[in-house]
Structure formats: C-alpha cells, structure tokens
Design an enzyme around this catalytic site. Structure first.
Site, PDB file in Angstrom:
ATOM      1  N   SER A 249    -101.601 125.026 117.711  1.00 40.40           N
ATOM      2  CA  SER A 249    -102.373 125.942 118.971  1.00 40.40           C
ATOM      3  C   SER A 249    -104.027 125.794 118.549  1.00 40.40           C
ATOM      4  CB  SER A 249    -102.106 127.279 118.751  1.00 40.40           C
ATOM      5  OG  SER A 249    -102.474 128.278 119.785  1.00 40.40           O
TER       6      SER A 249
ATOM      7  N   ASP B 239    -106.683 126.483 125.205  1.00 39.08           N
ATOM      8  CA  ASP B 239    -106.872 126.266 124.055  1.00 39.08           C
ATOM      9  C   ASP B 239    -105.939 124.924 123.782  1.00 39.08           C
ATOM     10  OD1 ASP B 239    -104.290 127.223 124.442  1.00 39.08           O
ATOM     11  OD2 ASP B 239    -103.981 127.988 122.395  1.00 39.08           O
TER      12      ASP B 239
ATOM     13  N   ASP C 297    -103.097 123.677 122.863  1.00 42.05           N
ATOM     14  CA  ASP C 297    -101.757 123.330 123.514  1.00 42.05           C
ATOM     15  C   ASP C 297    -101.518 124.041 124.670  1.00 42.05           C
ATOM     16  OD1 ASP C 297    -101.808 125.918 122.228  1.00 42.05           O
ATOM     17  OD2 ASP C 297     -99.619 125.834 122.043  1.00 42.05           O
TER      18      ASP C 297
ATOM     19  N   ASP D  92    -101.480 127.028 125.963  1.00 39.80           N
ATOM     20  CA  ASP D  92    -100.569 128.176 126.315  1.00 39.80           C
ATOM     21  C   ASP D  92    -101.646 129.583 126.321  1.00 39.80           C
ATOM     22  OD1 ASP D  92    -101.394 128.648 123.412  1.00 39.80           O
ATOM     23  OD2 ASP D  92     -99.472 128.914 122.933  1.00 39.80           O
TER      24      ASP D  92
END
Length: 553
Positions: free
Chosen positions: A142, A299, A301, A303
């Site tokens: 993340s 961010d 990734d 999500d």
C-alpha cells in the site's frame, strides 16, 4: 551465536532468490549478529492484514521464502481443486512474489489466475467475486515506505479475511517445511489455460474492462464539465483511473508527470501516502498551474483516494478523509433507494451516523479496517474509514467489497461536477452539512516509535491512570475496546467520550509502528461556518496538546 548462524545457513540453503542469498551469505560470512538477530530473532506474523514488512532475507522480512510459505499455508487451508486470483502492484519483487504464489498454488492442485500486469488492489478485490474464485491474493504494501512489501489475502466474498480464517492460515504456514521441497507448478507458458485445478491462467485486459464497466455504473449524475489534476504517487493507479474517467464521460485528468509512472523507489516523496506532509505538493502545484477545479490522488496501490480544492487567492486545501467520507455518504444515500445500510469505523467521524438518521437509513460502526466494514450487515451501499478509504455502491450493491480509490475518485468528481454546474463547490456542500448537522471537525495525532514496547507501555498507563479531563473537556466515559464494547470484537484501544459530543480514540496501528489518536469535536453553527471552524480548530489543538502529555511519548 551458533544457533543464529545455524538458522541463517538453513534459510540460505532453501532460498531461491539470488539477491537475498547474496545478502545473507555476506551477513553470515561477516558474522553480523545484530543484523542477523533482527532478521531471525522474530518472524513476520500472518494476521488479518496478511503480511507486511521490510524486504530482505530471513523470517522477519518479506522475501521469496516467506511468500512461498504463505502461499503453501493458504493452499493447505483451501485444499486442492479451488481457484485463487492473484494481483500485484509495482513495488520491488511484487511480480516475483505473485508468480511464486502461483507456482506454489498450482503445485498444490489449485487453479491460479494472475492479473495481466501491476494493477490497483480494488481490481483484484473485484476479480475474486467477478470470477467466482475461492480466494484472492494481492502483493502490495500500500502506502508503506519503498523498502517494504506485503501480502494480503481475500476470501470468496471479495473482502479481506478475518478470524478465524487468518488464524487457520497462520497455523498452516507454521507447519510448512522447507520451500525447496514444495511441489511447484510449471511456468504458465507450459500449462494449458483451461482453468482446471493445477493450472495457471494469465488473465487478459478484458478483466480490467469489466472492472471499469462496474465502477462507471455507479450513480455519477450527468454533469461532466470538470478540470481535474491527479497523481498516482508513483503507483499503479494512473492507467485505470484515466480509463474509468474517459469511460464515464469525463475529460482525462491531468497527471503529475514526475509521478505518473510506477516507480518502486518513490523518488519524489518521503512517504508515498497522500496524508503525509509534502506528498501532495507536486499535485497541488499542477492544479494551481492549470486552474483545476479539483485535485485527486491515489496511494500506490490505488485503494485510497485523496481530494483537494481551491479555496481562493491561489491556495488549495486537502479535504480530510472524514470530510470526503461525509460528502460521499450523503451522495450515495441520496442516489439509492430501499432498506440501506451505511457503515464506518469507530475511529471515523460520528457525522455519517447523523446523516443516516436524517435520511432514515440504517447505520453501524465497525472496528478499523475494511475487512470489518464489508461485514457490517445486509444492504450495505456505502462504507468508509477516515484513512482515505471508501467503497461506493448503488442499488445494485457494492462493485468492490474493499476500499476502492478509483470508484471513490469517480464519485468525488461527479459530486464536484454537479456542484460546479450549480455555481458551487465541495466546500459549499461541506458548509451545508455543517449547518444541518453541526460542524464535525477531526484530526489525528500519531506517534511513530522504534520500540513497540513503548506503545504497549503507553496503553497500559492509560488504562491504569484514566484521564478525567482532556482539552478542557470532562471525560464523561471511557470504553476499553479490548473488552469488546458495543458488541464489537475485542481490539486494543480506548475510546474517550467527552463533553459536548467530543471524542478521542487511542489505538496502536495495525500496519505501522505507530500509536494513533483520533480526535473529534462537534461545534453547532450558530452564525458563520468559518467561526465554527475556528472554534473547532482550537478545540482539536487543545485535545492534541493534552494527549501528548498524557501519552508520555
């Protein structure tokens, strides 16, 4: 010393990665006991967040051995004949870890499907349900620093695992022997792509098309005149977000060129997290330069979603996760029908509950993390957490059973476009909410530590010596969340209920070495919203000042 070196040599003998083999060989040759102890004196624990840690050799690091053991543990819990979808981001080793996972799963008689390239985590979460898979894995850390990577597992409902599944996988991982003894499936080029157990399928771009079709079916209104500046923060979001915006009829967002393409070094930011100081500087500069109506960020990734907007005199303001959460929540409620449920976490603002009550919609609070939000109950059409995570739904339900930075960005743009058409902005909408429900102002105090015992010590002190007053407000009640307050599963945390509707929640972070304090004050709007904001800011500052003393960190 001899035991430590013995462990290191045993690890070296099974490690398939030439990079970590060279690293570990050097440590053994130099007998670097301090570094070896850091890597072999503990191990990464598999929990509800899966695995996350620094890259390197040894059981307390993310590496190919750790990942193959995790995959073998997952395979043991699932059993042969099942189907697992695998996704990955663009961090160091993510693609390697994903293919190692596929090799271990296929060797165990499981059908593995791999996303075609580094893609946002919500695409993986969507794919699990869309392909009727039994589980999903995504390799990502993340918004952690560049040196980290992670491993997150989803179940057949497309949401992150919770107990007891996480414990079952952890136990199975502990029973895995040497990874060089695991049966491995052949590379996908040598396998039939028929989807049978024990085979490997590399998925095509049509899966991404299906995801974009699902998120563009969300209630997005009809207004499309909007100029958006955007950054994926060197992550994997740009292509998917741009495709979704174009498919929905918006103009392509103008991306920060220096941050447009994936780069695991994250060279322009100290931390690749939109909430961190300085992370949004380039995006805000671009937004000011091109005269954007809105700035959006994902961010790495993708999500999570952050949003900001101009506030006059060439200055910009990033909205808090709670502000975006309230705007999205009221929009979803206004654009759905029937018996609906909206949910947020115990550390998010209490405003969503008041919005839900005003609209006659069911509301609930969960523990932190989308694994809990997605299990809030039947009829869930919206969930959010203050850490920039949102899952937006429609009457058809939620297209993604996890936080989705792409769907959230689309919906924020739709709200902003509708406001612009009416000659208004998102700030006007926030002021409307403040007048209706009271100004709910939130902030966070985070303390990062090198020694985790400092966090446990601080929590012990808070329980042994309960605060009677914080920020000049009487503490009217304290909920020890370790006791499972309000029917929630037990978790390490304390919730302080203060006078005038204020609230503080203190808890250790589940993914970083931090102690987090979530602050909220509620100020009625009697005249101008600006005056209420000033009063609220003073209240939050007073709470933070008292907490710094109380925590003793």
């Amino acid at each position: 010393m001899s035991d430590l070196l013995k462990q290191a040599r045993a690890w070296l003998a099974q490690d398939p990665d030439p990079d970590t083999r060279a690293e570990l060989s050097d440590l053994i040759e130099r007998a670097d006991l301090d570094t070896l102890t850091a890597r072999f004196g503990a191990k990464l624990e598999f929990g509800t967040a899966g695995l996350r840690g620094e890259l390197g050799a040894g059981p307390n690091r993310m590496n190919r051995v750790t990942v193959m053991r995790a995959a073998a543990g997952l395979a043991a819990v699932l059993g042969p004949g099942k189907h697992v979808v695998i996704g990955y981001d663009a961090r160091y080793k993510s693609d390697v870890f994903a293919r190692d996972t596929a090799a271990v799963l296929t060797g165990a008689g499981i059908h593995a499907s791999l996303l075609p390239r580094p893609l946002p985590t919500p695409v993986l979460a969507f794919a699990v349900r869309h392909l009727d898979a039994d589980a999903g894995v995504t390799v990502t850390a993340s918004h952690n620093p560049p040196r980290d990577n992670g491993y997150k597992v989803y179940w057949n409902d497309g949401s992150q695992i919770v107990p007891p599944v996480d414990g079952q996988i952890s136990t199975a991982i502990d029973a895995v022997g040497r990874v060089d003894g695991l049966p491995l499936g052949a590379p996908y080029e040598e396998r039939g792509l028929d989807g049978a157990p024990g085979t490997f399928t590399e998925l095509g771009e049509d899966l991404l098309d299906d995801y974009i079709e699902a998120v563009t079916a969300l209630p997005l209104g009809t207004a499309r005149a909007l100029k958006v500046a955007y950054t994926p923060l060197h992550g994997v979001g740009a292509g998917t977000l741009t495709g979704a915006f174009l498919a929905a009829g918006f103009a392509s967002p103008m991306a920060v060129e220096e941050q447009r393409n994936p780069d695991p070094a994250f060279p322009t930011v100290a931390f690749p997290n939109p909430e961190e100081p300085g992370a949004m500087d380039l995006a805000l500069a671009l937004a000011a330069k091109v005269g954007a109506d809105l700035v959006l960020a994902n961010d790495p990734d993708a999500d999570r979603c952050a949003a900001g907007l101009p506030v006059g005199d060439g200055s910009w303001r990033m909205l808090t996760g709670d502000e975006v959460g309230a705007l999205l929540g009221e929009y979803v409620i206004a654009n759905t029908t029937g018996d609906r449920l909206v949910a947020t976490t115990i550390v998010s603002s209490t405003l969503l509950g008041k919005i839900a009550a005003a609209h006659g919609v069911r509301y609930t609070e969960t523990l932190t993390g989308f694994k809990w939000i997605m299990r809030a109950g039947e009829g869930l059409v919206y969930g959010y957490e203050e850490a920039l995570g949102y899952s937006v739904g429609s009457d058809a339900g939620l297209p993604v059973h996890d936080k989705d930075g792409i769907g959230a960005a689309l919906t924020v743009a739709a709200i902003a476009a509708e406001a612009k058409r009416a000659g208004r902005t998102l700030l006007d909408l926030l002021d409307d909410q403040a007048r209706r429900y009271g100004l709910h102002a939130t902030s966070q105090l985070s303390v990062r530590v090198d020694d985790l015992s400092l966090i446990s010590g601080a929590m012990a002190r808070l329980r042994a010596e309960p605060a009677k007053e914080l920020g000049g407000r009487v503490v009217e009640g304290i909920d020890d969340l370790a006791k499972g307050e309000g029917g929630l599963p037990p978790t390490d945390g304390l919730r302080y209920r203060l006078a005038d509707g204020a609230r503080v929640v203190v808890r250790p972070s589940g993914t970083e070495p931090k102690l987090k304090c979530y602050l909220e004050v509620v100020v009625p709007v009697e005249d101008e919203v600006a005056a209420a904001r000033t009063k609220a800011a003073a209240g939050l500052a007073a709470l933070a000042a008292d907490l710094k003393v109380t925590l003793g960190l």
